[in-house]
Write a protein that holds these residues in place. Structure first.
Motif, PDB file in Angstrom:
ATOM      1  N   TYR A 180      -2.241  10.961   5.147  1.00  7.33           N
ATOM      2  CA  TYR A 180      -1.471  11.076   3.908  1.00  7.33           C
ATOM      3  C   TYR A 180      -0.713  12.394   3.806  1.00  7.33           C
ATOM      4  N   PHE A 181      -1.131  13.399   4.548  1.00  8.51           N
ATOM      5  CA  PHE A 181      -0.348  14.643   4.619  1.00  8.51           C
ATOM      6  C   PHE A 181       0.978  14.371   5.319  1.00  8.51           C
ATOM      7  N   LYS A 182       0.920  13.604   6.401  1.00  9.23           N
ATOM      8  CA  LYS A 182       2.143  13.253   7.141  1.00  9.23           C
ATOM      9  C   LYS A 182       3.023  12.327   6.311  1.00  9.23           C
ATOM     10  N   VAL A 183       2.395  11.387   5.603  1.00 12.07           N
ATOM     11  CA  VAL A 183       3.146  10.463   4.739  1.00 12.07           C
ATOM     12  C   VAL A 183       3.886  11.244   3.654  1.00 12.07           C
ATOM     13  N   ALA A 184       3.192  12.192   3.052  1.00 10.26           N
ATOM     14  CA  ALA A 184       3.794  12.993   1.982  1.00 10.26           C
ATOM     15  C   ALA A 184       4.948  13.835   2.508  1.00 10.26           C
ATOM     16  N   ARG A 185       4.816  14.370   3.698  1.00 11.60           N
ATOM     17  CA  ARG A 185       5.896  15.180   4.267  1.00 11.60           C
ATOM     18  C   ARG A 185       7.112  14.319   4.585  1.00 11.60           C
ATOM     19  N   ALA A 186       6.883  13.119   5.100  1.00 10.13           N
ATOM     20  CA  ALA A 186       8.005  12.233   5.431  1.00 10.13           C
ATOM     21  C   ALA A 186       8.794  11.855   4.183  1.00 10.13           C
ATOM     22  N   ARG A 187       8.073  11.479   3.129  1.00 10.60           N
ATOM     23  CA  ARG A 187       8.735  11.118   1.876  1.00 10.60           C
ATOM     24  C   ARG A 187       9.352  12.343   1.200  1.00 10.60           C
ATOM     25  N   GLY A 188       8.620  13.458   1.185  1.00 17.35           N
ATOM     26  CA  GLY A 188       9.094  14.660   0.523  1.00 17.35           C
ATOM     27  C   GLY A 188      10.343  15.240   1.165  1.00 17.35           C
ATOM     28  N   ALA A 189      10.415  15.218   2.496  1.00 19.61           N
ATOM     29  CA  ALA A 189      11.569  15.789   3.197  1.00 19.61           C
ATOM     30  C   ALA A 189      12.855  15.054   2.829  1.00 19.61           C
ATOM     31  N   LYS A 190      12.813  13.732   2.837  1.00 20.54           N
ATOM     32  CA  LYS A 190      14.012  12.957   2.509  1.00 20.54           C
ATOM     33  C   LYS A 190      14.340  13.059   1.022  1.00 20.54           C
ATOM     34  N   TYR A 210      -2.434  15.748  -0.708  1.00 18.59           N
ATOM     35  CA  TYR A 210      -3.660  15.497   0.056  1.00 18.59           C
ATOM     36  C   TYR A 210      -4.897  15.821  -0.783  1.00 18.59           C
ATOM     37  N   VAL A 211      -4.858  16.950  -1.470  1.00 19.24           N
ATOM     38  CA  VAL A 211      -5.984  17.353  -2.322  1.00 19.24           C
ATOM     39  C   VAL A 211      -6.135  16.394  -3.504  1.00 19.24           C
ATOM     40  N   LEU A 212      -5.020  16.016  -4.124  1.00 16.65           N
ATOM     41  CA  LEU A 212      -5.063  15.111  -5.275  1.00 16.65           C
ATOM     42  C   LEU A 212      -5.653  13.750  -4.909  1.00 16.65           C
ATOM     43  N   ILE A 213      -5.287  13.231  -3.745  1.00 20.74           N
ATOM     44  CA  ILE A 213      -5.796  11.930  -3.320  1.00 20.74           C
ATOM     45  C   ILE A 213      -7.320  11.967  -3.174  1.00 20.74           C
ATOM     46  N   HIS A 214      -7.832  12.995  -2.532  1.00 17.47           N
ATOM     47  CA  HIS A 214      -9.284  13.096  -2.348  1.00 17.47           C
ATOM     48  C   HIS A 214      -9.994  13.379  -3.668  1.00 17.47           C
ATOM     49  N   LEU A 215      -9.337  14.115  -4.553  1.00 19.96           N
ATOM     50  CA  LEU A 215      -9.918  14.363  -5.867  1.00 19.96           C
ATOM     51  C   LEU A 215      -9.979  13.079  -6.680  1.00 19.96           C
ATOM     52  N   MET A 216      -8.917  12.286  -6.646  1.00 18.35           N
ATOM     53  CA  MET A 216      -8.903  11.017  -7.385  1.00 18.35           C
ATOM     54  C   MET A 216      -9.894  10.017  -6.800  1.00 18.35           C
ATOM     55  N   ALA A 269     -12.750  10.909  -5.410  1.00 19.31           N
ATOM     56  CA  ALA A 269     -14.056  11.402  -5.850  1.00 19.31           C
ATOM     57  C   ALA A 269     -14.323  11.047  -7.307  1.00 19.31           C
ATOM     58  N   LEU A 270     -13.256  10.997  -8.120  1.00 14.68           N
ATOM     59  CA  LEU A 270     -13.405  10.672  -9.548  1.00 14.68           C
ATOM     60  C   LEU A 270     -13.304   9.171  -9.818  1.00 14.68           C
ATOM     61  N   ASN A 271     -13.197   8.366  -8.750  1.00 16.24           N
ATOM     62  CA  ASN A 271     -13.065   6.908  -8.873  1.00 16.24           C
ATOM     63  C   ASN A 271     -11.826   6.490  -9.677  1.00 16.24           C
ATOM     64  N   PHE A 272     -10.787   7.330  -9.616  1.00 15.22           N
ATOM     65  CA  PHE A 272      -9.522   6.956 -10.260  1.00 15.22           C
ATOM     66  C   PHE A 272      -8.734   6.027  -9.354  1.00 15.22           C
ATOM     67  N   ILE A 273      -8.878   6.203  -8.051  1.00 18.95           N
ATOM     68  CA  ILE A 273      -8.329   5.277  -7.063  1.00 18.95           C
ATOM     69  C   ILE A 273      -9.457   4.874  -6.133  1.00 18.95           C
ATOM     70  N   PHE A 274      -9.248   3.793  -5.383  1.00 19.99           N
ATOM     71  CA  PHE A 274     -10.308   3.235  -4.544  1.00 19.99           C
ATOM     72  C   PHE A 274      -9.760   2.900  -3.167  1.00 19.99           C
ATOM     73  N   VAL A 275     -10.663   2.878  -2.185  1.00 20.87           N
ATOM     74  CA  VAL A 275     -10.311   2.413  -0.853  1.00 20.87           C
ATOM     75  C   VAL A 275     -10.516   0.909  -0.836  1.00 20.87           C
ATOM     76  N   ALA A 276      -9.431   0.171  -0.590  1.00 17.62           N
ATOM     77  CA  ALA A 276      -9.495  -1.296  -0.605  1.00 17.62           C
ATOM     78  C   ALA A 276      -9.485  -1.813   0.819  1.00 17.62           C
ATOM     79  N   GLY A 277     -10.325  -2.825   1.093  1.00 21.88           N
ATOM     80  CA  GLY A 277     -10.359  -3.441   2.405  1.00 21.88           C
ATOM     81  C   GLY A 277      -9.306  -4.517   2.531  1.00 21.88           C
ATOM     82  N   GLU A 278      -8.882  -4.796   3.763  1.00 20.11           N
ATOM     83  CA  GLU A 278      -7.929  -5.858   4.032  1.00 20.11           C
ATOM     84  C   GLU A 278      -8.517  -6.771   5.093  1.00 20.11           C
TER      85      GLU A 278
END
Length: 332
Positions: free
Chosen positions: A137-147, A306-312, A314-323
């Motif tokens: 997600y660090f790489k994802v954020a950089r790709a989106r942020g740069a453009k 990156y920090v916000l994603i891991h914080l969210m 940990a707080l169960n604001f977002i979840f890891v979903a299986g596919e």
């Protein structure tokens, strides 16, 4: 033989229907959409205020950082492509919310170019997420942020370009004051006896006093003679300043006012004498300055994401979903 009568049935009474519940993350997604668009509008206002000289450089900088954070989070967390496309269009519209008075051709061009780069960054980030089992997600954020920064830089340049005929828009007073205050602090540390925060007369007297103290035997002179010599030296310094900068500096003017007048008058002179070359050079310098700032800002934003994603998580604001395939994704 009579059998018992059949039990009575109420055909009017219906089976209670289960209340349909909203999908998980429905309201969170709406809030995130809204914050992304609103933050784009806030950046538009901050840049408008900056060009008008009503805000410092830090207002649009902070507004841009907040917009980048919300927009990148949208890219990572919103899976519906149609919905995300709509939000991207609204973001670009909000970025120009305070500039719809621009010529229609220029406005359409600026919005089109900004939208192109924004969509380009969106595609790059979604491709990175789709093609890896555990996205970086660090790489994802950089790709989106740069453009996205490139889109904003082009927007800033295109909006700024028509304002070449307005003198104060080259360097706003708020920006100059911030830079001058920092410079004054550095000079005062190197030369404690020189005060750049007072009037031009105070500056000349401080400089004259500093120079006269270097004269051998000056301290042995009577105090009245020392004061008279210092005042005469200060007058000479003021005359030299007025001659070199080709302006009559009033004794009551602050050093900041005089310095700002010198800078803006020289820029105005260059613009009038070398109009085409000045436009080209100034545009290139502005682009490089803003783009360089973006190069520094994007990694910082990526770390925050990156920090916000891991914080969210940990707080169960977002979840890891299986596919159905072995792949990790995040969801609201």
């Amino acid at each position: 033989m009579i059998l018992g009568a059949p039990p009575s049935e109420n055909f009017i009474k219906q089976i209670p229907m289960e209340r349909e519940s909203m999908p998980r993350g429905f309201y969170k997604a709406i809030i995130l959409d809204s914050l992304s668009v609103i933050s784009a509008g806030v950046f538009s206002y901050s840049y408008y205020a900056y060009l008008a000289g009503k805000a410092s450089f830090w207002f649009p900088t902070i507004a841009l950082a907040v917009f980048l954070i919300f927009s990148i989070l949208e890219t990572i967390l919103i899976k519906n492509l149609k919905r995300r496309t709509l939000v991207v269009v609204l973001e670009i519209a909000a970025l120009f919310a305070f500039f719809y008075t621009l010529p229609s051709g220029l406005l359409v061009t600026a919005m089109g170019v900004s939208l192109l780069f924004s969509v380009w960054g969106e595609i790059n980030s979604r491709t990175e997420i789709a093609n890896t089992m555990e996205p970086n997600y660090f790489k994802v954020a950089r790709a989106r942020g740069a453009k996205l920064v490139s889109a904003v830089v082009l927007m800033v340049i295109i909006i700024y370009f028509p304002k070449f005929n307005v003198r104060e828009n080259f360097i706003s007073r708020a920006t100059f004051d911030g830079f001058f205050s920092w410079t004054a602090g550095v000079v005062e540390k190197i030369y404690p006896g020189v005060n750049l925060r007072g009037t031009i007369t105070d500056f000349a007297e401080d400089l004259a006093f500093s120079q006269t103290q270097k004269i051998p035997g000056f301290e042995a002179l009577p105090v009245p003679i020392q004061e008279k010599t210092t005042k005469e030296a200060a007058k000479v310094i003021l005359q030299n300043i007025s001659t070199k900068v080709k302006t009559d500096a009033k004794p009551s003017e602050s050093v900041s006012d005089v310095a700002y007048s010198i800078v803006t008058s020289n820029i105005e002179r260059l613009k009038n004498e070398h109009s085409a070359e000045f436009r080209l050079v100034w545009t290139i310098l502005l682009f490089l300055a803003v783009r360089s700032f973006g190069v520094i800002l994007v990694p910082i934003i990526a770390i925050i994401i990156y920090v916000l994603i891991h914080l969210m998580l940990a707080l169960n604001f977002i979840f890891v979903a299986g596919e159905t395939r072995t792949k990790e994704t995040l969801t609201l």
